[in-house]
Design an enzyme around this catalytic site. Structure first.
Site, short mmCIF file in Angstrom:
data_model
loop_
_atom_site.label_atom_id
_atom_site.label_comp_id
_atom_site.label_asym_id
_atom_site.label_seq_id
_atom_site.Cartn_x
_atom_site.Cartn_y
_atom_site.Cartn_z
N TYR A 157 -27.41 -50.75 30.08
CA TYR A 157 -25.95 -50.62 30.01
C TYR A 157 -25.33 -52.01 29.92
CZ TYR A 157 -21.13 -49.72 31.53
OH TYR A 157 -19.76 -49.69 31.62
N LYS A 161 -23.17 -53.67 26.80
CA LYS A 161 -21.81 -54.18 26.98
C LYS A 161 -21.71 -55.67 26.63
CE LYS A 161 -19.43 -50.52 28.18
NZ LYS A 161 -18.34 -50.03 27.31
#
Length: 254
Positions: A157, A161
């Site tokens: 994740y 990002k």
């Protein structure tokens, strides 16, 4: 090309949480808002809610991780309105938690697709219509995880990002000649259904999160929406390639 004089904003992942508050705020700002999601029933309910509040809104159901769906739907939206003024790439998520040793390739690809491919697909499809827009802009969502690489099991994740942080700046460079601005917001811990599971199963952990935030509380979705509203508007006309932290000082740690 109906409503071609109105400002048009497309918000992905807008059937709940921060995305819906963003759509509502842009509607209040005078935009015709197009909500995207994958839960058609929720989409219809949100549109009814906005319509009842005097906002012109409609819903397009498509999966932001699927290239053909994104391109076909955004092209249809752009052709219907003759332009797109604001694209908010709100869709994204943790996708679950897996440590690298046990991480499946499918999980890796899903999280990258959800957070990074989605921004690429939607931005690429929107550019021809943003070129016809009024003060056109793209607003992406990154995260503290893009800098600190995320908590346990959230490493991919964080990686995705970090990619959003970079593609925001890359798009800003690429589109500046057309007057299209590209910025990102980086929400901290916002009190939304995103955290519903931990809120219900481990309320003490949820409550402790505010101890890591300078301002001593969690954020509200409306507080993200107000920054998106600012970045989309003429007061931010000279801002591009920036990331705005909306986290009550959380990014610095205390």
């Amino acid at each position: 090309m109906s409503n071609s004089n109105n400002k048009v904003a497309l918000v992905t992942g807008a059937t709940g949480g921060i995305g819906f508050e963003v759509a509502k705020r842009l509607g209040q700002d005078g935009y015709t808002v197009v909500l995207n999601g994958i839960e058609d029933e929720a989409g219809a309910e949100r549109v009814a809610e906005l319509t009842a509040a005097g906002i012109t809104a409609e819903y397009y159901g498509f999966d932001v991780t699927k290239e053909e769906e994104v391109t076909a739907n955004i092209t249809a939206i752009g052709e219907k309105y003759g332009k797109i003024d604001v694209l908010v790439n709100n869709a994204g998520g943790l996708g679950g938690r897996q440590r690298f040793e046990e991480m499946t390739t499918d999980f890796y690809r899903f999280v990258m697709a959800l957070n990074l491919d989605s921004v690429f697909f939607a931005s690429r499809a929107s550019i021809p219509f943003l070129k016809k827009g009024d003060l056109p802009t793209i607003i992406n969502y990154t995260s503290n995880a893009g800098w600190n690489a995320g908590g346990p099991g959230a490493g991919i994740y964080g990686t995705s990002k970090a990619g959003v942080h970079a593609i925001t700046r890359a798009l800003a460079k690429d589109l500046a000649e057309y007057g299209i601005r590209v910025n990102a917001v980086s929400p901290g811990t916002i009190d939304t259904p995103f955290h519903a599971q931990i809120k219900s199963t481990k309320p003490e952990v949820f409550a402790s999160w505010k101890n890591n935030i300078m301002l001593g509380r969690l954020g509200q979705p409306e507080e993200v929406a107000s920054v998106v509203s600012f970045l989309a508007g003429k007061d931010a006309a000279f801002i591009t390639a920036e990331t705005v932290q909306i986290g009550g000082g959380q990014a610095l740690g205390i």
